[in-house]
Design a protein around this motif. Structure first.
Motif, PDB file in Angstrom:
ATOM      1  N   ILE A 154       0.742  -1.051   0.020  1.00  0.00           N
ATOM      2  CA  ILE A 154       0.014   0.069   0.112  1.00  0.00           C
ATOM      3  C   ILE A 154       0.782   1.308  -0.046  1.00  0.00           C
ATOM      4  CG2 ILE A 154      -1.649   1.416   1.413  1.00  0.00           C
ATOM      5  CD1 ILE A 154      -2.841  -1.355   2.283  1.00  0.00           C
ATOM      6  N   GLU A 155       2.029   1.071   1.023  1.00  0.00           N
ATOM      7  CA  GLU A 155       2.637   2.292   1.001  1.00  0.00           C
ATOM      8  C   GLU A 155       3.602   2.622  -0.280  1.00  0.00           C
ATOM      9  OE1 GLU A 155       5.187   1.819   4.568  1.00  0.00           O
ATOM     10  OE2 GLU A 155       3.489   2.128   5.777  1.00  0.00           O
ATOM     11  N   ARG A 156       4.027   1.512  -0.953  1.00  0.00           N
ATOM     12  CA  ARG A 156       4.893   1.478  -2.008  1.00  0.00           C
ATOM     13  C   ARG A 156       3.947   2.164  -3.424  1.00  0.00           C
ATOM     14  NH1 ARG A 156       7.445  -3.845  -4.001  1.00  0.00           N
ATOM     15  NH2 ARG A 156       7.615  -3.920  -1.658  1.00  0.00           N
ATOM     16  N   CYS A 157       2.753   1.704  -3.488  1.00  0.00           N
ATOM     17  CA  CYS A 157       1.745   2.295  -4.402  1.00  0.00           C
ATOM     18  C   CYS A 157       1.282   3.667  -4.173  1.00  0.00           C
ATOM     19  CB  CYS A 157       0.425   1.290  -4.388  1.00  0.00           C
ATOM     20  SG  CYS A 157       0.548  -0.402  -5.148  1.00  0.00           S
ATOM     21  N   GLU A 158       1.107   4.143  -2.718  1.00  0.00           N
ATOM     22  CA  GLU A 158       0.778   5.335  -2.693  1.00  0.00           C
ATOM     23  C   GLU A 158       1.937   6.422  -2.933  1.00  0.00           C
ATOM     24  OE1 GLU A 158      -0.722   5.171   1.389  1.00  0.00           O
ATOM     25  OE2 GLU A 158      -2.689   4.716   0.598  1.00  0.00           O
TER      26      GLU A 158
ATOM     27  N   LEU B 236      -0.058  -6.196  -5.741  1.00  0.00           N
ATOM     28  CA  LEU B 236      -0.909  -5.810  -4.876  1.00  0.00           C
ATOM     29  C   LEU B 236      -2.068  -6.472  -5.306  1.00  0.00           C
ATOM     30  CD1 LEU B 236      -1.712  -4.629  -1.996  1.00  0.00           C
ATOM     31  CD2 LEU B 236      -2.453  -2.502  -3.396  1.00  0.00           C
ATOM     32  N   CYS B 237      -2.436  -6.348  -6.683  1.00  0.00           N
ATOM     33  CA  CYS B 237      -3.674  -7.076  -7.326  1.00  0.00           C
ATOM     34  C   CYS B 237      -3.721  -8.462  -6.930  1.00  0.00           C
ATOM     35  CB  CYS B 237      -3.791  -6.613  -8.735  1.00  0.00           C
ATOM     36  SG  CYS B 237      -4.174  -5.020  -9.020  1.00  0.00           S
ATOM     37  N   VAL B 238      -2.581  -9.151  -7.452  1.00  0.00           N
ATOM     38  CA  VAL B 238      -2.481 -10.677  -7.060  1.00  0.00           C
ATOM     39  C   VAL B 238      -2.776 -11.029  -5.816  1.00  0.00           C
ATOM     40  CG1 VAL B 238      -0.506 -12.472  -7.080  1.00  0.00           C
ATOM     41  CG2 VAL B 238      -0.828 -11.009  -9.069  1.00  0.00           C
ATOM     42  N   VAL B 239      -2.051 -10.430  -4.779  1.00  0.00           N
ATOM     43  CA  VAL B 239      -2.238 -10.871  -3.320  1.00  0.00           C
ATOM     44  C   VAL B 239      -3.638 -10.490  -2.882  1.00  0.00           C
ATOM     45  CG1 VAL B 239       0.074 -10.517  -2.746  1.00  0.00           C
ATOM     46  CG2 VAL B 239      -1.329  -8.679  -2.306  1.00  0.00           C
ATOM     47  N   THR B 240      -4.491  -9.392  -3.366  1.00  0.00           N
ATOM     48  CA  THR B 240      -5.696  -9.339  -3.044  1.00  0.00           C
ATOM     49  C   THR B 240      -6.843 -10.134  -3.844  1.00  0.00           C
ATOM     50  OG1 THR B 240      -5.732  -7.069  -4.423  1.00  0.00           O
ATOM     51  CG2 THR B 240      -5.054  -7.039  -1.936  1.00  0.00           C
ATOM     52  N   GLY B 241      -6.360 -10.404  -5.015  1.00  0.00           N
ATOM     53  CA  GLY B 241      -7.310 -11.175  -5.896  1.00  0.00           C
ATOM     54  C   GLY B 241      -8.332 -10.030  -6.828  1.00  0.00           C
ATOM     55  N   THR B 242      -7.811  -8.826  -6.921  1.00  0.00           N
ATOM     56  CA  THR B 242      -8.417  -8.001  -7.841  1.00  0.00           C
ATOM     57  C   THR B 242      -7.587  -7.733  -8.905  1.00  0.00           C
ATOM     58  OG1 THR B 242      -7.217  -6.306  -6.541  1.00  0.00           O
ATOM     59  CG2 THR B 242      -9.062  -7.126  -5.484  1.00  0.00           C
ATOM     60  N   ARG B 243      -8.281  -6.793  -9.925  1.00  0.00           N
ATOM     61  CA  ARG B 243      -7.816  -6.480 -11.131  1.00  0.00           C
ATOM     62  C   ARG B 243      -7.326  -4.835 -11.352  1.00  0.00           C
ATOM     63  NH1 ARG B 243      -9.394 -10.487 -15.341  1.00  0.00           N
ATOM     64  NH2 ARG B 243     -10.119 -12.263 -14.333  1.00  0.00           N
ATOM     65  N   GLU B 244      -7.769  -4.245 -10.527  1.00  0.00           N
ATOM     66  CA  GLU B 244      -7.476  -2.768 -10.552  1.00  0.00           C
ATOM     67  C   GLU B 244      -6.902  -2.062  -9.170  1.00  0.00           C
ATOM     68  OE1 GLU B 244     -10.823  -0.604 -11.911  1.00  0.00           O
ATOM     69  OE2 GLU B 244     -11.315  -1.845 -13.330  1.00  0.00           O
ATOM     70  N   LEU B 245      -5.957  -1.367  -9.398  1.00  0.00           N
ATOM     71  CA  LEU B 245      -5.396  -0.554  -8.194  1.00  0.00           C
ATOM     72  C   LEU B 245      -6.335  -0.104  -7.146  1.00  0.00           C
ATOM     73  CD1 LEU B 245      -2.707   0.048  -6.665  1.00  0.00           C
ATOM     74  CD2 LEU B 245      -2.487   2.174  -7.953  1.00  0.00           C
ATOM     75  N   ASP B 246      -7.166   0.684  -7.619  1.00  0.00           N
ATOM     76  CA  ASP B 246      -8.153   1.159  -6.476  1.00  0.00           C
ATOM     77  C   ASP B 246      -8.836   0.068  -5.820  1.00  0.00           C
ATOM     78  OD1 ASP B 246      -7.529   3.865  -7.215  1.00  0.00           O
ATOM     79  OD2 ASP B 246      -8.900   4.009  -8.709  1.00  0.00           O
ATOM     80  N   THR B 247      -9.169  -0.878  -6.407  1.00  0.00           N
ATOM     81  CA  THR B 247      -9.827  -2.081  -5.826  1.00  0.00           C
ATOM     82  C   THR B 247      -8.885  -2.633  -4.774  1.00  0.00           C
ATOM     83  OG1 THR B 247     -11.326  -2.150  -7.634  1.00  0.00           O
ATOM     84  CG2 THR B 247     -11.200  -4.069  -6.171  1.00  0.00           C
ATOM     85  N   ALA B 248      -7.783  -3.061  -5.523  1.00  0.00           N
ATOM     86  CA  ALA B 248      -6.685  -3.618  -4.595  1.00  0.00           C
ATOM     87  C   ALA B 248      -6.302  -2.842  -3.325  1.00  0.00           C
ATOM     88  CB  ALA B 248      -5.448  -3.770  -5.389  1.00  0.00           C
ATOM     89  N   LEU B 249      -6.385  -1.618  -3.520  1.00  0.00           N
ATOM     90  CA  LEU B 249      -5.902  -0.546  -2.360  1.00  0.00           C
ATOM     91  C   LEU B 249      -7.141  -0.939  -1.046  1.00  0.00           C
ATOM     92  CD1 LEU B 249      -4.508   2.422  -3.970  1.00  0.00           C
ATOM     93  CD2 LEU B 249      -3.277   0.690  -2.481  1.00  0.00           C
ATOM     94  N   PHE B 250      -8.242  -0.816  -1.487  1.00  0.00           N
ATOM     95  CA  PHE B 250      -9.585  -0.872  -0.953  1.00  0.00           C
ATOM     96  C   PHE B 250      -9.419  -2.244  -0.098  1.00  0.00           C
ATOM     97  CE2 PHE B 250     -13.880  -2.293  -0.097  1.00  0.00           C
ATOM     98  CZ  PHE B 250     -14.374  -1.331   0.631  1.00  0.00           C
ATOM     99  N   VAL B 251      -9.466  -3.421  -0.936  1.00  0.00           N
ATOM    100  CA  VAL B 251      -9.410  -4.664  -0.429  1.00  0.00           C
ATOM    101  C   VAL B 251      -8.175  -4.799   0.835  1.00  0.00           C
ATOM    102  CG1 VAL B 251      -9.222  -7.105  -0.662  1.00  0.00           C
ATOM    103  CG2 VAL B 251     -10.531  -5.660  -2.158  1.00  0.00           C
TER     104      VAL B 251
END
Length: 74
Positions: free
Chosen positions: A13-17, A42-57
């Motif tokens: 999260i910190e790296r992406c921000e 981050l998307c892989v470890v959260t099982g998502t496809r978009e950065l905003d969603t990955a950050l939320f999850v």
């Protein structure tokens, strides 16, 4: 369901921000590539496809871990 360790989530999260801020103010090919790599991870470890969603999850998973009193490692 398997979830990433909260310290990994926090780091990603910190790296992406940080990289998002750098790309917004001083974009370079290297910074963009580093952001894409961090976002992908981050998307892989959260099982998502978009950065905003990955950050939320990721934030939601970290909050759940804190409620369970799972320690974060620096």
């Amino acid at each position: 369901m398997i979830t990433a360790h909260p310290s990994l989530l926090r780091d990603l999260i910190e790296r992406c921000e940080t990289l998002s801020g750098c790309v917004a103010t001083h974009p370079s090919a290297d910074t963009v590539r580093r952001l894409e790599d961090a976002a992908y991870t981050l998307c892989v470890v959260t099982g998502t496809r978009e950065l905003d969603t990955a950050l939320f999850v990721a934030r939601r998973q970290m909050a759940a871990a804190m409620r369970r009193h799972q320690p974060l490692h620096p």
